[in-house]
Design a protein around this motif. Sequence first.
Motif, PDB file in Angstrom:
ATOM      1  N   GLY A   9      31.116  29.846  26.077  1.00  0.00           N
ATOM      2  CA  GLY A   9      31.730  29.694  24.767  1.00  0.00           C
ATOM      3  C   GLY A   9      32.659  28.513  24.642  1.00  0.00           C
ATOM      4  O   GLY A   9      33.100  28.195  23.533  1.00  0.00           O
ATOM      5  N   GLU A  10      32.967  27.823  25.736  1.00  0.00           N
ATOM      6  CA  GLU A  10      33.884  26.692  25.690  1.00  0.00           C
ATOM      7  C   GLU A  10      33.114  25.377  25.755  1.00  0.00           C
ATOM      8  O   GLU A  10      31.965  25.334  26.187  1.00  0.00           O
ATOM      9  CB  GLU A  10      34.883  26.781  26.849  1.00  0.00           C
ATOM     10  CG  GLU A  10      35.802  27.993  26.771  1.00  0.00           C
ATOM     11  CD  GLU A  10      36.814  28.024  27.892  1.00  0.00           C
ATOM     12  OE1 GLU A  10      36.785  27.114  28.754  1.00  0.00           O
ATOM     13  OE2 GLU A  10      37.641  28.954  27.919  1.00  0.00           O
ATOM     14  N   HIS A  24      27.085  15.969  19.323  1.00  0.00           N
ATOM     15  CA  HIS A  24      27.320  17.399  19.172  1.00  0.00           C
ATOM     16  C   HIS A  24      28.730  17.736  19.626  1.00  0.00           C
ATOM     17  O   HIS A  24      29.144  17.406  20.743  1.00  0.00           O
ATOM     18  CB  HIS A  24      26.290  18.151  20.024  1.00  0.00           C
ATOM     19  CG  HIS A  24      26.571  19.604  20.210  1.00  0.00           C
ATOM     20  ND1 HIS A  24      26.256  20.555  19.261  1.00  0.00           N
ATOM     21  CD2 HIS A  24      27.137  20.286  21.250  1.00  0.00           C
ATOM     22  CE1 HIS A  24      26.602  21.747  19.704  1.00  0.00           C
ATOM     23  NE2 HIS A  24      27.141  21.611  20.906  1.00  0.00           N
ATOM     24  N   LEU A  25      29.486  18.411  18.744  1.00  0.00           N
ATOM     25  CA  LEU A  25      30.857  18.784  19.075  1.00  0.00           C
ATOM     26  C   LEU A  25      31.004  20.266  19.376  1.00  0.00           C
ATOM     27  O   LEU A  25      31.902  20.660  20.117  1.00  0.00           O
ATOM     28  CB  LEU A  25      31.797  18.375  17.933  1.00  0.00           C
ATOM     29  CG  LEU A  25      31.838  16.861  17.656  1.00  0.00           C
ATOM     30  CD1 LEU A  25      32.651  16.554  16.404  1.00  0.00           C
ATOM     31  CD2 LEU A  25      32.394  16.106  18.855  1.00  0.00           C
ATOM     32  N   GLY A  26      30.149  21.110  18.791  1.00  0.00           N
ATOM     33  CA  GLY A  26      30.164  22.519  19.156  1.00  0.00           C
ATOM     34  C   GLY A  26      30.566  23.440  18.021  1.00  0.00           C
ATOM     35  O   GLY A  26      30.630  23.046  16.856  1.00  0.00           O
ATOM     36  N   ASP A  27      30.848  24.688  18.371  1.00  0.00           N
ATOM     37  CA  ASP A  27      31.177  25.735  17.403  1.00  0.00           C
ATOM     38  C   ASP A  27      32.683  25.820  17.226  1.00  0.00           C
ATOM     39  O   ASP A  27      33.425  26.127  18.166  1.00  0.00           O
ATOM     40  CB  ASP A  27      30.636  27.084  17.881  1.00  0.00           C
ATOM     41  CG  ASP A  27      29.119  27.109  17.977  1.00  0.00           C
ATOM     42  OD1 ASP A  27      28.479  26.189  17.421  1.00  0.00           O
ATOM     43  OD2 ASP A  27      28.578  28.041  18.597  1.00  0.00           O
ATOM     44  N   LEU A  28      33.137  25.562  16.017  1.00  0.00           N
ATOM     45  CA  LEU A  28      34.570  25.443  15.774  1.00  0.00           C
ATOM     46  C   LEU A  28      35.282  26.783  15.713  1.00  0.00           C
ATOM     47  O   LEU A  28      36.507  26.825  15.617  1.00  0.00           O
ATOM     48  CB  LEU A  28      34.818  24.665  14.477  1.00  0.00           C
ATOM     49  CG  LEU A  28      34.212  23.258  14.417  1.00  0.00           C
ATOM     50  CD1 LEU A  28      34.723  22.512  13.202  1.00  0.00           C
ATOM     51  CD2 LEU A  28      34.509  22.465  15.683  1.00  0.00           C
ATOM     52  N   ASP A  29      34.529  27.886  15.768  1.00  0.00           N
ATOM     53  CA  ASP A  29      35.202  29.181  15.821  1.00  0.00           C
ATOM     54  C   ASP A  29      35.762  29.460  17.216  1.00  0.00           C
ATOM     55  O   ASP A  29      36.497  30.434  17.411  1.00  0.00           O
ATOM     56  CB  ASP A  29      34.274  30.318  15.373  1.00  0.00           C
ATOM     57  CG  ASP A  29      32.971  30.378  16.160  1.00  0.00           C
ATOM     58  OD1 ASP A  29      32.749  29.504  17.024  1.00  0.00           O
ATOM     59  OD2 ASP A  29      32.179  31.297  15.888  1.00  0.00           O
ATOM     60  N   GLY A  77      37.495  23.728  18.650  1.00  0.00           N
ATOM     61  CA  GLY A  77      38.212  23.263  17.473  1.00  0.00           C
ATOM     62  C   GLY A  77      39.214  22.185  17.812  1.00  0.00           C
ATOM     63  O   GLY A  77      39.361  21.184  17.087  1.00  0.00           O
ATOM     64  N   ASP A  78      39.907  22.349  18.918  1.00  0.00           N
ATOM     65  CA  ASP A  78      40.864  21.324  19.347  1.00  0.00           C
ATOM     66  C   ASP A  78      40.127  20.032  19.708  1.00  0.00           C
ATOM     67  O   ASP A  78      40.576  18.933  19.367  1.00  0.00           O
ATOM     68  CB  ASP A  78      41.666  21.824  20.549  1.00  0.00           C
ATOM     69  CG  ASP A  78      42.573  23.005  20.196  1.00  0.00           C
ATOM     70  OD1 ASP A  78      42.829  23.220  18.995  1.00  0.00           O
ATOM     71  OD2 ASP A  78      43.010  23.701  21.126  1.00  0.00           O
ATOM     72  N   ALA A  79      38.990  20.156  20.398  1.00  0.00           N
ATOM     73  CA  ALA A  79      38.202  18.982  20.774  1.00  0.00           C
ATOM     74  C   ALA A  79      37.663  18.267  19.532  1.00  0.00           C
ATOM     75  O   ALA A  79      37.534  17.036  19.520  1.00  0.00           O
ATOM     76  CB  ALA A  79      37.050  19.392  21.690  1.00  0.00           C
ATOM     77  N   TYR A  80      37.368  19.020  18.503  1.00  0.00           N
ATOM     78  CA  TYR A  80      36.875  18.448  17.237  1.00  0.00           C
ATOM     79  C   TYR A  80      37.925  17.525  16.624  1.00  0.00           C
ATOM     80  O   TYR A  80      37.615  16.422  16.155  1.00  0.00           O
ATOM     81  CB  TYR A  80      36.529  19.593  16.295  1.00  0.00           C
ATOM     82  CG  TYR A  80      36.219  19.225  14.868  1.00  0.00           C
ATOM     83  CD1 TYR A  80      34.999  18.660  14.518  1.00  0.00           C
ATOM     84  CD2 TYR A  80      37.137  19.468  13.851  1.00  0.00           C
ATOM     85  CE1 TYR A  80      34.704  18.344  13.202  1.00  0.00           C
ATOM     86  CE2 TYR A  80      36.853  19.165  12.538  1.00  0.00           C
ATOM     87  CZ  TYR A  80      35.640  18.593  12.212  1.00  0.00           C
ATOM     88  OH  TYR A  80      35.348  18.290  10.904  1.00  0.00           O
TER      89      TYR A  80
END
Length: 767
Positions: A332-333, A426-431, A436-439
């Motif tokens: 998930g990370e 691709h940055l991932g799932d912001l939930d 979200g921090d990486a975004y």
Amino acid sequence: MPNGKGGAEQIEVCGIVQGVGFRPFVYRLAARLGLDGDVRNAGDRVIIHASGPRAVLDAFAAALLAEAPVLARVEAITRRPAAVPEPGFRIIESGAGTVSVGVVPDVATCPACRAEIADPAARRHRYAFTNCTDCGPRFSIVTGLPYDRPATTMAGFAMCPACRAEYEDPADRRFHAQPIACPDCGPRLWVEGAGAPAEANPIGHAAALLRAGRILAVKGLGGFHIACDATCETAVAELRARKHRPTKPLAVMADLATAHGLCTISADEDAALLHPSAPILLLPLKQGAPLASGIAPGQHHLGLMLPYTPLHHLLLAETGRPLVMTSGNRSGEPQIFRDDAARDGLAGIVDAFLMHDRPIARRLDDSVARTAAGAPRVMRRGRGLAPVPLPLPQDFAGAPPVLAMGGELKNALCLTHGSKALLSHHLGDLDEPATGDAYEIALADYTALFTHRPQVVAVDLHPDYRATRLGEAVALARGLVVERVQHHHAHVAGAMAENGWRRANGPVVGIALDGLGLGEDGTVWGAEVLVCDYRTSRRAARLSPIPLAGGDAASREPWRVLLAHLDRALGPAAVAGDPHLASLFAGKPVATLRAMVGRGLNAPSASSAGRLFDAVAALLRLAPDRLSHEGEAAMALEAVAVTEAGTPPYPFALRPEAGLTEIDPAPLWQALMQDLHAGRNRGAMAAAFHTGLADVFATVAAHTATAEGLATVAVSGGVFQNALLLEETARRLRRHGLTVLVPAQVPANDGGLAFGQAVVTAARHMG
């Protein structure tokens, strides 16, 4: 033009022509043809001053396109008369110019460098960081523009005299190769953990650990992988247990010869594997392939990639067997790309680390693609593809610069810049909080690196998406306009734009099939037929909605969606009295869920194709009670359906309701239950569902096109990553005489959402 005897020209070459060895290529070409003049960079183009016989100048201009370096992309060549230059040909240092979006992605090791690391007599024999102007790290090491060694993570490695000589020689293939290095002056490898000696052969030690069934973290180009022997049952099972990844398929790295022993690979797929972007490619798995059974449980396809760095080539050859290469992260990370974070975050998952001391500037997951409907289609845009710009349709010239924020899942950003769009990796799932921090870091990184100054910020309609909230905050801080773009309009617009559909061409019919997206009426959409141009969108049809009892929980527990569909199609009494369903719902809070639905408590209505796939998979016992990863149920359903491709379709009903065509799946459920009672093969039932869904949406889209006087249909949304559904839908649409627009370089899933948001917003803010 000069006369036939000779003359001089200024030649401008536009495109991706910087950081790819284009100037030394021009120098060598001019020397070969005996031309005088010079070449220099200027912003997003190369300017050449050349003189010689006219026929030779013509041949020179043709060769600029035909023989361009592998990493270059020539988009336009302009020639005009010029003054005669001084004798000889020179490379002039870069002049000032507008920053270009044409930064080159990381590129797989070229044949010349592969031969060099294999040559015992070569200076870079077995050197894991060998590269040249045709290959090696680019975007993963860039810290600023213009692209030069001080603005990369190689800044701390001073070149030795031998490397400096190659770097400064225009005739050498390493002329101005910014990551140039050798064993005397470049990055080094070492192994940490598992009793690694301080000074030893790190590749050999790591390979011995892998052959012994150990699990390693391997620092690569854009982050860490977790690696193990892909043929070892115990190693693969242990990796899954440690990473809490019970069923999601694992990517495998193998050389080309081994790959052909594992998968059925067409000539086009061979070319895709060997492309400089070196993606993970989903390929048909051969029966009896010598891999651990836990690599891709229940699947008929394998995610396979070739080694794409010297480190990977050396490690794979030394190990002598295919390797699992999965993302180095906790479940998930986001993927880890910094050394200290890897030591902390992967402790307890891996037994040892294969490390190096070249810093990674930004996280880049491997790109993922598959062949569907006759072409390779990107499913995840990452290392090797980002940040190659995408051209906007021709009549978008003059569009304002847009910052598009994307959605909540599979997020990517998009920046428009002149006639191009830069869709991020691709940055991932912001939930997930860490993603979200990486975004937010990626947003700052992209806007600073590309000196992007947007005039408009595009966001999804959903007010609670982290991307939406951040976009609103950016707009407020900078005094910019916020443009809200409906989720499925963005999906369809992205397919239009990638296929060059002009604003002047007018509307198309769109089919958008995905999980969930907020509609313009405030309800949840996910299976729609639209009529839209770039500026506007109107819904013409939808899948009949069902309540999602428990809200988000229904996206994770397919049995909840199945219950809602069966209650609607058959009635609660029939469901309760069916012996085939009794064990499926045994022990589950069915009464509570029905009460929630009856009272309208946390049970939003949704017309979702993604949830329909989940429900059918649950009925066929192909989905667990709780999904361990997104798409798990749909992947299992497709995997059994492909064995029965061509099965006649299950029926759906069509009826007009409130200005829409309602696509009612009740007949589908009735047919499924009849076949379930009759003991029909699950593969045939899954295939009939796929062809039924394709048939009904193609039929409705064709009727809509006829009613609207249109001849083109654009299809997109994450459900169309399903190759079987895409092919069946596209085939039926073409039988109706319709032109079909399908995404290829832009992911059909939410990884392409920002691109669609950007073109919609640009169109709305043009005259």
